[in-house]
Design a protein around this motif. Sequence first.
Motif, PDB file in Angstrom:
ATOM      1  N   LEU A 202       0.828  -1.209   0.000  1.00  5.06           N
ATOM      2  CA  LEU A 202       0.000   0.000   0.000  1.00  5.06           C
ATOM      3  C   LEU A 202       0.859   1.255   0.000  1.00  5.06           C
ATOM      4  N   VAL A 203       1.942   1.263   0.767  1.00  3.97           N
ATOM      5  CA  VAL A 203       2.832   2.428   0.812  1.00  3.97           C
ATOM      6  C   VAL A 203       3.444   2.682  -0.569  1.00  3.97           C
ATOM      7  N   LYS A 204       3.842   1.634  -1.246  1.00  6.76           N
ATOM      8  CA  LYS A 204       4.392   1.795  -2.609  1.00  6.76           C
ATOM      9  C   LYS A 204       3.336   2.374  -3.540  1.00  6.76           C
ATOM     10  N   SER A 205       2.108   1.902  -3.397  1.00  5.83           N
ATOM     11  CA  SER A 205       1.005   2.405  -4.217  1.00  5.83           C
ATOM     12  C   SER A 205       0.724   3.880  -3.920  1.00  5.83           C
ATOM     13  N   ILE A 206       0.737   4.241  -2.643  1.00  4.68           N
ATOM     14  CA  ILE A 206       0.523   5.637  -2.247  1.00  4.68           C
ATOM     15  C   ILE A 206       1.621   6.513  -2.850  1.00  4.68           C
ATOM     16  N   HIS A 207       2.845   6.027  -2.786  1.00  2.74           N
ATOM     17  CA  HIS A 207       3.979   6.779  -3.332  1.00  2.74           C
ATOM     18  C   HIS A 207       3.841   6.950  -4.848  1.00  2.74           C
ATOM     19  N   ASP A 208       3.449   5.895  -5.537  1.00  2.00           N
ATOM     20  CA  ASP A 208       3.330   5.940  -7.003  1.00  2.00           C
ATOM     21  C   ASP A 208       2.104   6.708  -7.482  1.00  2.00           C
ATOM     22  N   GLN A 209       0.970   6.537  -6.790  1.00  2.00           N
ATOM     23  CA  GLN A 209      -0.298   7.123  -7.228  1.00  2.00           C
ATOM     24  C   GLN A 209      -0.583   8.495  -6.608  1.00  2.00           C
ATOM     25  N   GLY A 210       0.123   8.841  -5.559  1.00  2.00           N
ATOM     26  CA  GLY A 210      -0.115  10.109  -4.877  1.00  2.00           C
ATOM     27  C   GLY A 210      -1.058   9.991  -3.691  1.00  2.00           C
ATOM     28  N   LYS A 211      -1.828   8.926  -3.659  1.00  2.00           N
ATOM     29  CA  LYS A 211      -2.708   8.654  -2.523  1.00  2.00           C
ATOM     30  C   LYS A 211      -3.178   7.216  -2.606  1.00  2.00           C
ATOM     31  N   GLY A 212      -3.726   6.714  -1.494  1.00  2.00           N
ATOM     32  CA  GLY A 212      -4.221   5.346  -1.460  1.00  2.00           C
ATOM     33  C   GLY A 212      -5.171   5.135  -0.300  1.00  2.00           C
ATOM     34  N   VAL A 213      -6.057   4.168  -0.461  1.00  2.00           N
ATOM     35  CA  VAL A 213      -7.071   3.875   0.550  1.00  2.00           C
ATOM     36  C   VAL A 213      -6.514   2.874   1.563  1.00  2.00           C
ATOM     37  N   ALA A 214      -6.450   3.322   2.815  1.00  2.00           N
ATOM     38  CA  ALA A 214      -5.954   2.470   3.893  1.00  2.00           C
ATOM     39  C   ALA A 214      -7.031   1.520   4.402  1.00  2.00           C
ATOM     40  N   GLY A 215      -8.296   1.914   4.260  1.00  2.00           N
ATOM     41  CA  GLY A 215      -9.396   1.077   4.708  1.00  2.00           C
ATOM     42  C   GLY A 215     -10.723   1.762   4.482  1.00  2.00           C
ATOM     43  N   ILE A 216     -11.796   0.988   4.577  1.00  2.00           N
ATOM     44  CA  ILE A 216     -13.153   1.498   4.400  1.00  2.00           C
ATOM     45  C   ILE A 216     -13.952   1.091   5.631  1.00  2.00           C
ATOM     46  N   TYR A 217     -14.530   2.103   6.298  1.00  2.00           N
ATOM     47  CA  TYR A 217     -15.184   1.887   7.584  1.00  2.00           C
ATOM     48  C   TYR A 217     -16.434   2.747   7.700  1.00  2.00           C
ATOM     49  N   PRO A 218     -17.298   2.437   8.682  1.00  7.09           N
ATOM     50  CA  PRO A 218     -18.373   3.377   9.014  1.00  7.09           C
ATOM     51  C   PRO A 218     -17.735   4.703   9.442  1.00  7.09           C
ATOM     52  N   TYR A 219     -18.485   5.794   9.336  1.00  7.45           N
ATOM     53  CA  TYR A 219     -17.947   7.136   9.557  1.00  7.45           C
ATOM     54  C   TYR A 219     -17.167   7.282  10.856  1.00  7.45           C
ATOM     55  N   ASP A 220     -17.735   6.852  11.965  1.00  6.68           N
ATOM     56  CA  ASP A 220     -17.071   7.088  13.253  1.00  6.68           C
ATOM     57  C   ASP A 220     -15.720   6.388  13.353  1.00  6.68           C
ATOM     58  N   ILE A 221     -15.632   5.200  12.793  1.00  6.69           N
ATOM     59  CA  ILE A 221     -14.367   4.469  12.823  1.00  6.69           C
ATOM     60  C   ILE A 221     -13.362   5.115  11.872  1.00  6.69           C
ATOM     61  N   ALA A 222     -13.821   5.491  10.681  1.00  2.72           N
ATOM     62  CA  ALA A 222     -12.939   6.153   9.715  1.00  2.72           C
ATOM     63  C   ALA A 222     -12.387   7.449  10.297  1.00  2.72           C
ATOM     64  N   GLU A 223     -13.249   8.227  10.912  1.00  7.28           N
ATOM     65  CA  GLU A 223     -12.831   9.501  11.512  1.00  7.28           C
ATOM     66  C   GLU A 223     -11.828   9.272  12.637  1.00  7.28           C
ATOM     67  N   THR A 224     -12.088   8.297  13.474  1.00  5.71           N
ATOM     68  CA  THR A 224     -11.187   7.990  14.592  1.00  5.71           C
ATOM     69  C   THR A 224      -9.816   7.559  14.092  1.00  5.71           C
ATOM     70  N   LYS A 225      -9.786   6.657  13.114  1.00  6.13           N
ATOM     71  CA  LYS A 225      -8.506   6.184  12.583  1.00  6.13           C
ATOM     72  C   LYS A 225      -7.748   7.309  11.886  1.00  6.13           C
ATOM     73  N   SER A 226      -8.457   8.159  11.176  1.00  6.08           N
ATOM     74  CA  SER A 226      -7.838   9.302  10.509  1.00  6.08           C
ATOM     75  C   SER A 226      -7.210  10.249  11.529  1.00  6.08           C
TER      76      SER A 226
END
Length: 102
Positions: free
Chosen positions: A57-81
């Motif tokens: 994923l880190v290589k993909s983020i580096h190559d693409q400029g961004k990448g999805v670390a995970g998909i969660y319900p809003y509260d979990i996504a916000e907390t992890k962010s």
Amino acid sequence: MVQEDIKVKTHSKVEVASYEPSMWKVIFHNDEVTPMQFVTQCLIEIFHKTEEQAVTLVKSIHDQGKGVAGIYPYDIAETKSLETTEVARSNNYPLKVSIEKE
């Protein structure tokens, strides 16, 4: 006086709408300051990725400029962010992490 038994039939149907919360993507943005090893560790410790998944994923983020670390319900996504951003700032890294509705 005659008393009659009156029976009333009632049918009630309660519909319960199935509710699924909207899902949100946690997105890591590439920068030229934050070390790849630090991002890898965040993915392992906060997002529970395996080392192999994190490195890929880190290589993909580096190559693409961004990448999805995970998909969660809003509260979990916000907390992890927020947690990732706090860890990055406490280590003096400008890592940008955002959430976006799927």
